[in-house]
Scaffold this active site. Sequence first.
Site, PDB file in Angstrom:
ATOM      1  N   LYS A 176       0.843  -1.186   0.000  1.00 21.82           N
ATOM      2  CA  LYS A 176       0.000   0.000   0.000  1.00 21.82           C
ATOM      3  C   LYS A 176       0.890   1.252   0.000  1.00 21.82           C
ATOM      4  O   LYS A 176       1.411   1.663   1.029  1.00 21.82           O
ATOM      5  CB  LYS A 176      -0.928   0.047   1.213  1.00 21.82           C
ATOM      6  CG  LYS A 176      -1.989   1.171   1.092  1.00 21.82           C
ATOM      7  CD  LYS A 176      -2.570   1.590   2.423  1.00 21.82           C
ATOM      8  CE  LYS A 176      -1.652   2.494   3.195  1.00 21.82           C
ATOM      9  NZ  LYS A 176      -1.463   3.828   2.546  1.00 21.82           N
ATOM     10  N   GLU A 250       9.104  -0.199  11.559  1.00 22.95           N
ATOM     11  CA  GLU A 250      10.210   0.770  11.507  1.00 22.95           C
ATOM     12  C   GLU A 250       9.579   2.141  11.677  1.00 22.95           C
ATOM     13  O   GLU A 250       8.893   2.631  10.791  1.00 22.95           O
ATOM     14  CB  GLU A 250      10.978   0.650  10.192  1.00 22.95           C
ATOM     15  CG  GLU A 250      12.362   1.280  10.232  1.00 22.95           C
ATOM     16  CD  GLU A 250      12.325   2.772   9.990  1.00 22.95           C
ATOM     17  OE1 GLU A 250      12.458   3.529  10.980  1.00 22.95           O
ATOM     18  OE2 GLU A 250      12.125   3.184   8.848  1.00 22.95           O
ATOM     19  N   CYS A 284      13.544   9.507   9.019  1.00 25.92           N
ATOM     20  CA  CYS A 284      13.375   9.032  10.395  1.00 25.92           C
ATOM     21  C   CYS A 284      14.700   8.956  11.130  1.00 25.92           C
ATOM     22  O   CYS A 284      14.739   9.104  12.357  1.00 25.92           O
ATOM     23  CB  CYS A 284      12.677   7.676  10.399  1.00 25.92           C
ATOM     24  SG  CYS A 284      13.506   6.429   9.383  1.00 25.92           S
ATOM     25  N   GLU A 382       9.577  14.229  17.079  1.00 26.86           N
ATOM     26  CA  GLU A 382      10.052  14.157  15.695  1.00 26.86           C
ATOM     27  C   GLU A 382       9.371  15.243  14.865  1.00 26.86           C
ATOM     28  O   GLU A 382       8.149  15.248  14.710  1.00 26.86           O
ATOM     29  CB  GLU A 382       9.761  12.780  15.120  1.00 26.86           C
ATOM     30  CG  GLU A 382      10.374  12.554  13.752  1.00 26.86           C
ATOM     31  CD  GLU A 382      10.180  11.131  13.254  1.00 26.86           C
ATOM     32  OE1 GLU A 382      11.123  10.579  12.660  1.00 26.86           O
ATOM     33  OE2 GLU A 382       9.082  10.576  13.444  1.00 26.86           O
TER      34      GLU A 382
END
Length: 477
Positions: A176, A250, A284, A382
């Site tokens: 996806k 992850e 990331c 983040e």
Amino acid sequence: MHEHDRLFIGGQWTAPAGTGVIEVISPHTEEVIGRVPEGTQADIDRAVAAARRAFDEGPWPKMTPAERAEIVGRLAAIYAERQQQMAELVTAQMGSPILFSVFGQAAIPQQVLQYYVDLAATYPWEEERQGMLGPVTVTREPVGVVAAIVPWNVPQFTLMLKLAPALIAGCTVVAKPSPETPLDSYLLAEWITEAGIPEGVVSFVPAGREVGAYLVAHPDVDKVSFTGSTAAGRQIGEVCGRQLKRVTLELGGKSAAILLEDADLAATMEGLKLASLMNNGEACAAQTRILAPRSRYDEVADALAEMVGSLKVGDPADYSTEIGPLVSRRQQERVEGYIRLGQEEGAKVITGGLNRPYDRGWYVAPTVFADVDNSMRIAQEEIFGPVLALIPYEDEADAIRIANDSSYGLGGSVWTADVAHGIEVARQIRTGSCGVNMYTLDPNTPFGGFKNSGLGRELGPEGLVAYLEHKSIPHPA
């Protein structure tokens, strides 16, 4: 204009079940550059059914690893020949500077694919062990139907971390893509067909979160591999836990770059261009906390402000551009919100800030905050943009403490003139990877996180193990 009216389901270009359309908007021009069908739950059902049939009844899992590697190797060769096309397409979709795209959005994904093709020849798919009660054959078998859910920031890289080992293992895959970046999956689907990967083995269904959640919970999916936010990862982990479904996650990061007292400042600043600001900071593993000794804090602040302030911001298709636009207006507003928050928290902007570089395009000025305390939200959360937090430390033990004072544990780096000592410091950082005088991901080594940065590992032989089940067959001598 890239326009598609079909979905790649089970190796066939098929009409979508619904009428929704995903518009792909250039983050540089804010103009529509592509349209694809928006996948629905019915499309997921068709894709999973095709994958289930291909796994349960088809030839793919029954082939030898060498036979699968030969076919996937053809895909790797096609990818190598046409990776420039892929790099340009990813840049157009999400604003990654083309110089980074050529390397990070196309060449590295191809290298990951080739790595797993090569690993198939040496991996111990079966072994004989002498058990305490007699001989045992230990085999590694494919886990089954895999749901691969990938983000928009490095769509091909994160896909290949899943698709390449899954295919070599003998799994079938329903991927996806993110609605921000569906176009690259169409190009890859063409190459998959050309390479001769059998029908049913790979499907792509671009869609949003609700359809992704449906795919995760689908009873005919054996394993989920997800790259994205920690919040979404928690939800996926809960579903997979209830269903006892294999899962690799992850997730996010807030990595620290530790500058030791003896660090070469000029070399470190050059290294941080990639380590901290790769892909416009939309990475990331970006080292967005910069830890500097208090004795050199002002010196480091000046050098960091000069380096970041001199970066060329502009058209991502220009090879001289170092920072491009962010993926969407939503992301632009999110990052600017953190810049405001940092100022409210008492941190000092020493370059960048809220003045947008251009009136058009989703650009944010690369920004450095000084006078940052590690407890501030800009040091703990983040941001996912070109925003760095410069944090002072008193001594080496304090630097290690600050680096580890995070809910995340994905990456990191240590910068020093003494590499051996840098390795010793890196050993004390609670992250899945920590470089010395660099930060890079090698296809032959595991990548993943501690703490809230995820579960499991991708890349390396460890990344292949994630798509295998181990079976023991005891037998008479």
